[in-house]
Scaffold this motif. Sequence first.
Motif, PDB file in Angstrom:
ATOM      1  N   ILE A  76       0.882  -1.161  -0.058  1.00 56.42           N
ATOM      2  CA  ILE A  76      -0.041  -0.441  -0.031  1.00 56.42           C
ATOM      3  C   ILE A  76       0.375   1.262   0.028  1.00 56.42           C
ATOM      4  CG2 ILE A  76      -1.891   1.777   1.490  1.00 56.42           C
ATOM      5  CD1 ILE A  76      -2.426  -1.388   2.439  1.00 56.42           C
ATOM      6  N   LYS A  77       2.135   1.064   0.796  1.00 56.59           N
ATOM      7  CA  LYS A  77       2.394   2.705   1.186  1.00 56.59           C
ATOM      8  C   LYS A  77       3.453   2.629  -0.174  1.00 56.59           C
ATOM      9  CE  LYS A  77       5.641   2.699   4.294  1.00 56.59           C
ATOM     10  NZ  LYS A  77       6.821   2.815   5.081  1.00 56.59           N
ATOM     11  N   GLU A  78       3.700   1.927  -1.137  1.00 57.41           N
ATOM     12  CA  GLU A  78       4.143   1.834  -2.586  1.00 57.41           C
ATOM     13  C   GLU A  78       3.275   2.915  -3.527  1.00 57.41           C
ATOM     14  OE1 GLU A  78       5.632  -1.836  -4.045  1.00 57.41           O
ATOM     15  OE2 GLU A  78       7.083  -2.014  -2.797  1.00 57.41           O
ATOM     16  N   HIS A  79       2.085   2.941  -3.316  1.00 55.39           N
ATOM     17  CA  HIS A  79       1.218   2.863  -3.780  1.00 55.39           C
ATOM     18  C   HIS A  79       0.067   4.834  -3.758  1.00 55.39           C
ATOM     19  CE1 HIS A  79       2.003  -0.685  -5.733  1.00 55.39           C
ATOM     20  NE2 HIS A  79       1.384  -0.213  -6.650  1.00 55.39           N
ATOM     21  N   ILE A  80       0.387   5.223  -2.270  1.00 56.96           N
ATOM     22  CA  ILE A  80       0.163   6.201  -1.302  1.00 56.96           C
ATOM     23  C   ILE A  80       1.127   7.274  -2.028  1.00 56.96           C
ATOM     24  CG2 ILE A  80       0.004   7.467   0.560  1.00 56.96           C
ATOM     25  CD1 ILE A  80      -0.847   4.763   1.708  1.00 56.96           C
ATOM     26  N   ASP A  81      -0.044   8.112  -2.443  1.00 57.38           N
ATOM     27  CA  ASP A  81       0.343   9.114  -2.775  1.00 57.38           C
ATOM     28  C   ASP A  81       0.222  10.220  -1.976  1.00 57.38           C
ATOM     29  OD1 ASP A  81       1.233   9.036  -5.590  1.00 57.38           O
ATOM     30  OD2 ASP A  81      -0.740   9.260  -6.458  1.00 57.38           O
ATOM     31  N   GLU A  82      -0.830  10.443  -1.220  1.00 61.18           N
ATOM     32  CA  GLU A  82      -1.607  11.140   0.473  1.00 61.18           C
ATOM     33  C   GLU A  82      -2.522  10.801   0.423  1.00 61.18           C
ATOM     34  OE1 GLU A  82      -2.872  15.389  -1.064  1.00 61.18           O
ATOM     35  OE2 GLU A  82      -3.337  14.264  -3.254  1.00 61.18           O
ATOM     36  N   LYS A  83      -2.676  10.580   1.878  1.00 59.64           N
ATOM     37  CA  LYS A  83      -3.359   9.969   1.855  1.00 59.64           C
ATOM     38  C   LYS A  83      -5.119  11.401   2.067  1.00 59.64           C
ATOM     39  CE  LYS A  83      -1.029   9.217   6.181  1.00 59.64           C
ATOM     40  NZ  LYS A  83      -0.803   9.186   8.334  1.00 59.64           N
ATOM     41  N   LEU A  84      -5.985  10.504   2.695  1.00 67.08           N
ATOM     42  CA  LEU A  84      -7.373  10.569   2.401  1.00 67.08           C
ATOM     43  C   LEU A  84      -8.143  10.305   3.230  1.00 67.08           C
ATOM     44  CD1 LEU A  84      -7.925   9.657  -1.001  1.00 67.08           C
ATOM     45  CD2 LEU A  84      -7.542  11.927  -0.496  1.00 67.08           C
ATOM     46  N   THR A  85      -8.741  10.890   4.276  1.00 68.62           N
ATOM     47  CA  THR A  85      -8.830  11.645   5.803  1.00 68.62           C
ATOM     48  C   THR A  85     -10.911  11.122   5.175  1.00 68.62           C
ATOM     49  OG1 THR A  85      -9.743  13.771   5.873  1.00 68.62           O
ATOM     50  CG2 THR A  85      -7.482  12.579   6.754  1.00 68.62           C
ATOM     51  N   VAL A  86     -11.120  10.474   4.131  1.00 74.03           N
ATOM     52  CA  VAL A  86     -12.869  10.710   3.802  1.00 74.03           C
ATOM     53  C   VAL A  86     -13.281   9.418   4.583  1.00 74.03           C
ATOM     54  CG1 VAL A  86     -12.492   8.512   2.216  1.00 74.03           C
ATOM     55  CG2 VAL A  86     -14.387   9.986   2.177  1.00 74.03           C
ATOM     56  N   ASP A  87     -12.399   8.390   5.221  1.00 74.93           N
ATOM     57  CA  ASP A  87     -13.116   6.923   6.842  1.00 74.93           C
ATOM     58  C   ASP A  87     -13.397   7.494   8.097  1.00 74.93           C
ATOM     59  OD1 ASP A  87     -10.190   7.667   6.196  1.00 74.93           O
ATOM     60  OD2 ASP A  87      -9.727   7.043   8.178  1.00 74.93           O
ATOM     61  N   ASP A  88     -12.720   9.415   8.164  1.00 73.57           N
ATOM     62  CA  ASP A  88     -13.134   9.714   8.790  1.00 73.57           C
ATOM     63  C   ASP A  88     -14.711   9.907   9.444  1.00 73.57           C
ATOM     64  OD1 ASP A  88     -11.366   9.313  10.528  1.00 73.57           O
ATOM     65  OD2 ASP A  88     -10.332  11.710   9.844  1.00 73.57           O
ATOM     66  N   PHE A  89     -15.148  10.113   8.589  1.00 78.38           N
ATOM     67  CA  PHE A  89     -16.531  10.571   8.128  1.00 78.38           C
ATOM     68  C   PHE A  89     -17.258   9.136   7.657  1.00 78.38           C
ATOM     69  CE2 PHE A  89     -14.180  14.109   7.156  1.00 78.38           C
ATOM     70  CZ  PHE A  89     -14.321  15.458   7.918  1.00 78.38           C
ATOM     71  N   SER A  90     -16.936   9.231   6.450  1.00 85.81           N
ATOM     72  CA  SER A  90     -17.800   7.420   6.168  1.00 85.81           C
ATOM     73  C   SER A  90     -18.572   6.326   6.734  1.00 85.81           C
ATOM     74  CB  SER A  90     -16.750   6.538   4.411  1.00 85.81           C
ATOM     75  OG  SER A  90     -15.415   5.902   5.533  1.00 85.81           O
ATOM     76  N   GLN A  91     -17.296   6.373   7.570  1.00 89.59           N
ATOM     77  CA  GLN A  91     -18.241   5.284   8.969  1.00 89.59           C
ATOM     78  C   GLN A  91     -19.317   5.463   9.622  1.00 89.59           C
ATOM     79  OE1 GLN A  91     -15.632   6.232  13.030  1.00 89.59           O
ATOM     80  NE2 GLN A  91     -15.670   7.836  12.522  1.00 89.59           N
ATOM     81  N   TYR A  92     -19.295   7.324   9.500  1.00 92.07           N
ATOM     82  CA  TYR A  92     -21.273   6.715   9.871  1.00 92.07           C
ATOM     83  C   TYR A  92     -22.196   6.984   9.178  1.00 92.07           C
ATOM     84  CZ  TYR A  92     -18.573   8.814  13.958  1.00 92.07           C
ATOM     85  OH  TYR A  92     -17.563   8.816  15.347  1.00 92.07           O
ATOM     86  N   VAL A  93     -21.905   7.104   7.894  1.00 87.41           N
ATOM     87  CA  VAL A  93     -22.621   7.446   6.702  1.00 87.41           C
ATOM     88  C   VAL A  93     -23.629   6.021   6.619  1.00 87.41           C
ATOM     89  CG1 VAL A  93     -23.010   6.767   4.245  1.00 87.41           C
ATOM     90  CG2 VAL A  93     -21.108   8.980   5.165  1.00 87.41           C
ATOM     91  N   PRO A  94     -23.603   4.513   6.838  1.00 89.70           N
ATOM     92  CA  PRO A  94     -24.757   4.122   7.147  1.00 89.70           C
ATOM     93  C   PRO A  94     -25.403   4.053   7.930  1.00 89.70           C
ATOM     94  CG  PRO A  94     -22.204   2.495   6.434  1.00 89.70           C
ATOM     95  CD  PRO A  94     -22.409   4.483   7.202  1.00 89.70           C
ATOM     96  N   LEU A  95     -25.050   4.348   8.882  1.00 94.23           N
ATOM     97  CA  LEU A  95     -25.883   4.339  10.151  1.00 94.23           C
ATOM     98  C   LEU A  95     -27.248   5.941   9.508  1.00 94.23           C
ATOM     99  CD1 LEU A  95     -26.563   3.861  13.321  1.00 94.23           C
ATOM    100  CD2 LEU A  95     -24.731   5.386  13.657  1.00 94.23           C
ATOM    101  N   VAL A  96     -26.014   7.481   9.561  1.00 95.32           N
ATOM    102  CA  VAL A  96     -27.433   8.137   8.859  1.00 95.32           C
ATOM    103  C   VAL A  96     -27.647   7.869   8.364  1.00 95.32           C
ATOM    104  CG1 VAL A  96     -27.190  10.764   8.576  1.00 95.32           C
ATOM    105  CG2 VAL A  96     -25.223  10.225  10.150  1.00 95.32           C
ATOM    106  N   SER A  97     -27.214   7.295   7.466  1.00 94.02           N
ATOM    107  CA  SER A  97     -28.702   6.808   6.144  1.00 94.02           C
ATOM    108  C   SER A  97     -29.918   5.838   6.365  1.00 94.02           C
ATOM    109  CB  SER A  97     -27.684   5.480   5.067  1.00 94.02           C
ATOM    110  OG  SER A  97     -26.848   6.272   4.719  1.00 94.02           O
ATOM    111  N   ILE A  98     -30.103   5.133   7.468  1.00 97.85           N
ATOM    112  CA  ILE A  98     -31.625   4.830   8.366  1.00 97.85           C
ATOM    113  C   ILE A  98     -32.022   5.914   8.545  1.00 97.85           C
ATOM    114  CG2 ILE A  98     -29.272   2.412   9.056  1.00 97.85           C
ATOM    115  CD1 ILE A  98     -30.716   3.074  11.166  1.00 97.85           C
ATOM    116  N   TYR A  99     -31.893   7.224   8.493  1.00 99.18           N
ATOM    117  CA  TYR A  99     -33.125   7.809   8.994  1.00 99.18           C
ATOM    118  C   TYR A  99     -32.777   8.609   7.581  1.00 99.18           C
ATOM    119  CZ  TYR A  99     -31.661   6.776  13.564  1.00 99.18           C
ATOM    120  OH  TYR A  99     -31.401   5.554  15.036  1.00 99.18           O
ATOM    121  N   ALA A 100     -32.203   8.643   7.501  1.00102.03           N
ATOM    122  CA  ALA A 100     -31.953   9.718   5.780  1.00102.03           C
ATOM    123  C   ALA A 100     -33.308   9.344   4.829  1.00102.03           C
ATOM    124  CB  ALA A 100     -30.292  10.208   5.279  1.00102.03           C
ATOM    125  N   ILE A 101     -32.981   8.152   4.823  1.00100.80           N
ATOM    126  CA  ILE A 101     -33.456   7.046   3.953  1.00100.80           C
ATOM    127  C   ILE A 101     -35.143   7.535   3.958  1.00100.80           C
ATOM    128  CG2 ILE A 101     -34.255   5.008   2.835  1.00100.80           C
ATOM    129  CD1 ILE A 101     -31.447   4.442   2.850  1.00100.80           C
TER     130      ILE A 101
END
Length: 256
Positions: A76-101
């Motif tokens: 993974i390190k060989e192919h990483i250009d920069e870190k993407l912190t999307v996981d800090d937000f995506s972890q809550y998307v499924p939980l929030v979705s059960i109310y948003a839907i």
Amino acid sequence: MIKKKVVHILFFLLISLLSLAQEIEKDALQDSLKTNVKLKINYKQIIIPAALITYGVVGLESHQLLFFNTELKEEIKEHIDEKLTVDDFSQYVPLVSIYAIDALGIKSKNTFKDKAIISATSYLIMGLAVNTLKKVSVVERPDGTSFNSFPSGHTATAFMGAELMNQEYKDISIWYSLSGYAIATGTGLFRMYNNRHWLTDVAAGAGIGILSAKMAYWLYPTVSKLFYNNKSSNHKTSFLPFYDGKKAGFGLVSTF
């Protein structure tokens, strides 16, 4: 030594949960017979999350899996250009979705209040399991920043939400289930991409998240009694988790 501690904690938690679920199933089955409603707990649903958790635990000391963790990290390190912190937000998307839907007019299996109770129960179980295991396993993160790598809390949160989403909307369309699990899987992959977790951490986190959500639905008939008044009965039940620094589990207190 670490592996034995983790196995003991996991075994204790699972036995506590399953024993409690069996007692609840008996009580709920009696209630269902009165209302002519069929209730069934399918223990086969435990197979996948248990396999994921087992893989993670075995990976704590398995030389082969530890070597694979390291190889994957380097790849993974060989192919990483920069870190993407999307996981800090995506972890809550499924939980929030059960109310948003629901807000979009697509009704879920349970009401808003019921989903809130189930979600809170899931989060409580998941949080207790994750934090307990982090404390007893003391696994260093791939980036060397701390020793609380196992299991992945982000992944556990994401998969917990994905399973809640699956349970609430699977009867409407399988795409809701697939999208929830796709986001959860992406969260786990980003935890590794950002060099924050090993594959074994992510696998265990996914299993804990799924199992926590399933247990919340099993426990709901009892937990809901804390929030709904039953005028026809003086029977009150409380579901209480406990952790004394060495042992963790769940207690069921009933008054008549």
